[in-house]
Scaffold this motif. Structure first.
Motif, PDB file in Angstrom:
ATOM      1  N   GLU A  53      34.220  40.174  62.194  1.00 49.89           N
ATOM      2  CA  GLU A  53      34.264  39.181  61.165  1.00 49.89           C
ATOM      3  C   GLU A  53      33.873  39.475  59.630  1.00 49.89           C
ATOM      4  O   GLU A  53      34.560  39.540  58.760  1.00 49.89           O
ATOM      5  CB  GLU A  53      33.860  37.870  61.477  1.00 49.89           C
ATOM      6  N   TRP A  54      32.781  39.819  59.711  1.00 49.19           N
ATOM      7  CA  TRP A  54      32.191  40.495  58.543  1.00 49.19           C
ATOM      8  C   TRP A  54      33.022  41.856  57.842  1.00 49.19           C
ATOM      9  O   TRP A  54      33.050  41.788  56.664  1.00 49.19           O
ATOM     10  CB  TRP A  54      30.594  41.123  58.781  1.00 49.19           C
TER      11      TRP A  54
ATOM     12  N   ASP B 222      35.709  44.237  53.793  1.00 51.40           N
ATOM     13  CA  ASP B 222      36.347  45.653  53.567  1.00 51.40           C
ATOM     14  C   ASP B 222      37.981  45.531  53.849  1.00 51.40           C
ATOM     15  O   ASP B 222      38.456  45.207  55.136  1.00 51.40           O
ATOM     16  CB  ASP B 222      35.846  46.620  54.726  1.00 51.40           C
ATOM     17  N   PRO B 223      38.885  45.673  52.870  1.00 48.25           N
ATOM     18  CA  PRO B 223      40.199  45.447  53.110  1.00 48.25           C
ATOM     19  C   PRO B 223      40.765  46.335  54.187  1.00 48.25           C
ATOM     20  O   PRO B 223      41.717  46.134  54.871  1.00 48.25           O
ATOM     21  CB  PRO B 223      40.824  45.763  51.816  1.00 48.25           C
ATOM     22  N   LYS B 224      40.320  47.579  54.215  1.00 48.96           N
ATOM     23  CA  LYS B 224      40.785  48.494  55.157  1.00 48.96           C
ATOM     24  C   LYS B 224      40.560  47.991  56.726  1.00 48.96           C
ATOM     25  O   LYS B 224      41.197  48.482  57.892  1.00 48.96           O
ATOM     26  CB  LYS B 224      39.814  49.761  55.338  1.00 48.96           C
ATOM     27  N   ALA B 225      39.704  46.859  57.037  1.00 47.78           N
ATOM     28  CA  ALA B 225      39.452  46.271  58.305  1.00 47.78           C
ATOM     29  C   ALA B 225      40.455  45.303  58.643  1.00 47.78           C
ATOM     30  O   ALA B 225      40.582  45.130  59.969  1.00 47.78           O
ATOM     31  CB  ALA B 225      37.897  45.594  58.381  1.00 47.78           C
ATOM     32  N   SER B 226      41.392  44.907  57.922  1.00 49.85           N
ATOM     33  CA  SER B 226      42.337  44.204  58.194  1.00 49.85           C
ATOM     34  C   SER B 226      43.834  44.700  58.235  1.00 49.85           C
ATOM     35  O   SER B 226      43.890  45.727  57.286  1.00 49.85           O
ATOM     36  CB  SER B 226      42.580  42.826  57.260  1.00 49.85           C
ATOM     37  N   LYS B 227      44.456  44.214  59.229  1.00 50.84           N
ATOM     38  CA  LYS B 227      45.940  44.817  59.288  1.00 50.84           C
ATOM     39  C   LYS B 227      46.831  43.805  58.307  1.00 50.84           C
ATOM     40  O   LYS B 227      46.269  42.795  57.886  1.00 50.84           O
ATOM     41  CB  LYS B 227      46.717  44.930  60.656  1.00 50.84           C
ATOM     42  N   LYS B 228      48.286  44.197  57.875  1.00 43.51           N
ATOM     43  CA  LYS B 228      48.829  43.418  57.261  1.00 43.51           C
ATOM     44  C   LYS B 228      49.170  41.943  57.961  1.00 43.51           C
ATOM     45  O   LYS B 228      48.954  41.110  57.031  1.00 43.51           O
ATOM     46  CB  LYS B 228      50.131  44.088  56.548  1.00 43.51           C
ATOM     47  N   ASP B 229      49.348  41.896  59.208  1.00 41.88           N
ATOM     48  CA  ASP B 229      49.694  40.805  59.665  1.00 41.88           C
ATOM     49  C   ASP B 229      48.272  39.969  59.936  1.00 41.88           C
ATOM     50  O   ASP B 229      48.440  39.095  60.740  1.00 41.88           O
ATOM     51  CB  ASP B 229      50.388  41.187  61.142  1.00 41.88           C
ATOM     52  N   GLY B 230      47.110  40.586  59.723  1.00 41.25           N
ATOM     53  CA  GLY B 230      45.874  39.593  59.646  1.00 41.25           C
ATOM     54  C   GLY B 230      45.217  40.106  60.812  1.00 41.25           C
ATOM     55  O   GLY B 230      43.996  39.805  60.973  1.00 41.25           O
ATOM     56  N   GLY B 231      45.533  40.960  61.625  1.00 43.29           N
ATOM     57  CA  GLY B 231      45.034  41.430  62.954  1.00 43.29           C
ATOM     58  C   GLY B 231      43.682  42.472  62.316  1.00 43.29           C
ATOM     59  O   GLY B 231      43.878  42.894  61.423  1.00 43.29           O
TER      60      GLY B 231
ATOM     61  N   SER C  86      42.150  46.069  62.098  1.00 50.73           N
ATOM     62  CA  SER C  86      42.676  47.550  62.030  1.00 50.73           C
ATOM     63  C   SER C  86      42.107  48.701  63.016  1.00 50.73           C
ATOM     64  O   SER C  86      40.777  48.464  63.102  1.00 50.73           O
ATOM     65  CB  SER C  86      42.856  47.830  60.736  1.00 50.73           C
ATOM     66  N   LEU C  87      42.640  49.662  63.164  1.00 52.19           N
ATOM     67  CA  LEU C  87      41.885  50.750  63.640  1.00 52.19           C
ATOM     68  C   LEU C  87      40.542  51.298  62.980  1.00 52.19           C
ATOM     69  O   LEU C  87      39.604  51.486  63.292  1.00 52.19           O
ATOM     70  CB  LEU C  87      43.014  51.810  63.713  1.00 52.19           C
ATOM     71  N   GLN C  88      40.882  51.134  61.490  1.00 54.91           N
ATOM     72  CA  GLN C  88      39.736  51.640  60.694  1.00 54.91           C
ATOM     73  C   GLN C  88      38.706  50.540  60.801  1.00 54.91           C
ATOM     74  O   GLN C  88      37.507  50.893  60.817  1.00 54.91           O
ATOM     75  CB  GLN C  88      40.220  51.636  59.124  1.00 54.91           C
ATOM     76  N   GLY C  89      38.861  49.387  60.913  1.00 57.12           N
ATOM     77  CA  GLY C  89      38.013  48.393  61.196  1.00 57.12           C
ATOM     78  C   GLY C  89      37.145  48.852  62.356  1.00 57.12           C
ATOM     79  O   GLY C  89      35.997  48.348  62.287  1.00 57.12           O
ATOM     80  N   TYR C  90      37.701  49.213  63.501  1.00 57.84           N
ATOM     81  CA  TYR C  90      36.789  49.493  64.852  1.00 57.84           C
ATOM     82  C   TYR C  90      35.878  50.793  64.237  1.00 57.84           C
ATOM     83  O   TYR C  90      34.821  50.690  64.511  1.00 57.84           O
ATOM     84  CB  TYR C  90      37.528  50.009  65.858  1.00 57.84           C
TER      85      TYR C  90
END
Lengths: 199, 309
Positions: B95-96, B101-110, B112-116
């Motif tokens: 959640e943090w 970090d914008p890279k952590a979110s996918k366009k659809d709000g999920g 992202s792989l970078q988030g992991y």
């Protein structure tokens, strides 16, 4: 009665045998290994070789470019493996119920009582190497070693599975079961023929 | 940095990172509170289920920033932090990461792989920082999965981080109850993941905590780890010295090899050294590398080393 011929055994042959109990095509693959037929390299095997070559070149003093795809895992592994002897070829004679056996293995890295094996696995999961015969085999080949660590990468992260000697079973038990299996499946003669130390 | 001899190494302050995992209701939180001077980072209301006699200081956090802030405030005041549960901590990190970090979110709000990647890096960083100040106990709930007749206990944590959370831990144990007794399993099996080290292995029974008895099981276990480390270091001192000398001598012997006739005497000289640890195998392997470089091979017919033709 003539003495039993001395036979060679490797961890990869034992691994192929153990896969016969896990996958549908395991038995065919095992028969190919028993008959010493070379397997075609898979993409994953080629990745593993490429990764290890890259790691070894860094251990030999080369520098990776900043944008190298494996910069992070190779740097982390190289820090741990610095100064280790690479590709250590070892043999050891043991006796399995009167059968003279030559254990043969090539350790990826050895230093000051520690053995490491480098694995490249795109889909690594925990305990992947828990029942690998490589662990007891290599600890038998190097009786002075304390532990065996699988140092694994998926190309991005580095994982470790460390097995201290005191929790690793004896390789003799696995070889014994393997030999029983060969005899039950009429494969003992093939093994003696293909894996004789003279071959 | 001054070089420290093994005989002068002091492990009395070594901090330990340990994972304890188990099904809900096995008593993970109470067991974790038996470590020395504990602060519980409570994301699971675990303290509410602990016998009041065994409760310790707790910080109830709702965000990752709160966790970091409370950990900072705890420095110097506690010897151990317990993260209860680490699965919830990873959710806080997720959640943090999405907030910061914008890279952590996918366009659809999920997520992202970078988030992991971000939370994995953060988990490794946090563990490394915490180890400098505290013992750390990560508690995990487990799920029981049954495939055919086989049962496997798996950590309740975001899938791709499951393999990574074990990496910084010195010890990991599966807590379970069998025939009315509680055990910690430190040796990995086909049923559960675990991590054995410093002579702590197999199954260790966790005695039932009776009224009035001190809750100090992990304090004693951590003392044992430090004592085992000190004993191991002392017992290896001579081997390490012999190893260092033998490796230096083997290196000189190998460097002197230039011709095929040098190989066998060099091999005998290496074998005759006073060895420690794995110096003999390493020394002979160094010799093999050298003869490979010189293009020297074993000739079966003449039973001698020759130059490759």
């Amino acid at each position: 009665m003539s003495a039993s011929p001395r036979v060679r055994i490797t961890q990869s042959l034992l691994s192929e045998w153990l896969w016969t109990f896990k996958t549908d095509d395991g038995y065919d693959n095992f028969l190919a290994a028993l008959n010493r037929q070379k397997k075609p390299m898979t993409e994953s095997m080629l990745d593993g070789i490429r990764y290890e070559n890259c790691l070894n070149s860094v251990l030999d003093g080369e520098q990776l470019p900043e944008n190298h795809e494996w910069l992070f895992p190779i740097t982390e592994m190289a820090e741990e493996l610095w100064g280790a002897q690479k590709q250590v070829v070892l043999f050891k004679d043991i006796d399995i119920d009167g059968q003279p056996v030559l254990l043969h293995g090539v350790l990826d890295y050895l230093r000051e009582g520690h053995i490491w094996d480098c694995k490249f696995s795109k889909r690594y999961h925990l305990n992947k190497y828990l029942d690998s015969p490589q662990t007891p085999m290599y600890l038998t080949l190097v009786p002075e070693a304390f532990d065996f660590t699988y140092i694994i990468t998926d190309g991005k992260w580095v994982y470790r599975e460390r097995y201290p000697r005191e929790i690793v079973p004896d390789i003799g038990t696995t070889i014994n079961q393997f030999y029983k299996f060969l005899k039950q499946h009429d494969l003992w003669k093939t093994y003696l023929e293909k894996w004789s130390v003279n071959n | 940095m001054p070089i420290v001899k093994p005989e002068n190494m002091n492990f009395s302050n070594k901090n330990i990172i340990m994972i304890i995992s188990g099904l809900p209701g096995t008593g993970k939180t109470t067991l974790a509170l038996s470590a020395p001077d504990v602060l519980l980072i409570d994301t699971d209301e675990g303290m509410a289920r602990v016998n009041p006699a065994h409760r310790r200081d707790a910080s109830i956090c709702k965000t990752y920033e709160e966790v970091l802030s409370d950990l900072k405030a705890a420095e110097g005041q506690y010897k151990t932090v317990v993260i209860d549960t680490c699965g919830a901590l990873i959710e806080y990190m997720k959640e943090w990461a999405m907030r910061t970090d914008p890279k952590a979110s996918k366009k659809d709000g999920g997520f992202s792989l970078q988030g992991y990647g971000i939370i994995k890096s953060e988990f490794i960083r946090l563990s490394s920082e915490l180890r400098k100040k505290f013992n750390v106990i990560y508690l995990f709930h487990e799920n029981m999965t049954k495939i055919d007749e086989n049962v496997f206990y798996e950590l309740v944590v975001e899938g791709s981080t499951r393999t990574l959370v074990y990496q910084p831990a010195d010890l990991a144990a599966h807590l379970f109850i069998q025939t009315g007794k509680r055990y910690l399993g430190f040796t990995p099996t086909e049923q559960y993941s675990a991590k054995s080290a410093y002579g702590i292995k197999g199954l260790i029974e966790v005695p039932e905590l009776k009224d009035g008895e001190p809750n100090n099981f992990l304090t004693t276990l951590f003392d044992k780890v430090r004592s085992n480390l000190a004993k191991e270091s002392a017992s290896l001192e001579k081997d390490r010295e012999a190893y260092g000398r033998a490796m230096a001598d083997a290196s000189d012997i190998v460097n002197a090899v230039q011709n095929p006739e040098d190989v066998l005497p060099a091999s005998e000289k290496i074998k005759a050294l006073k060895h420690g640890l794995t110096s003999q195998s390493e020394g002979l392997s160094m010799l093999k590398d050298k003869i490979d470089k010189l293009g020297i091979v074993w000739d079966k017919a003449s039973k001698s080393y020759v130059r490759k033709s």
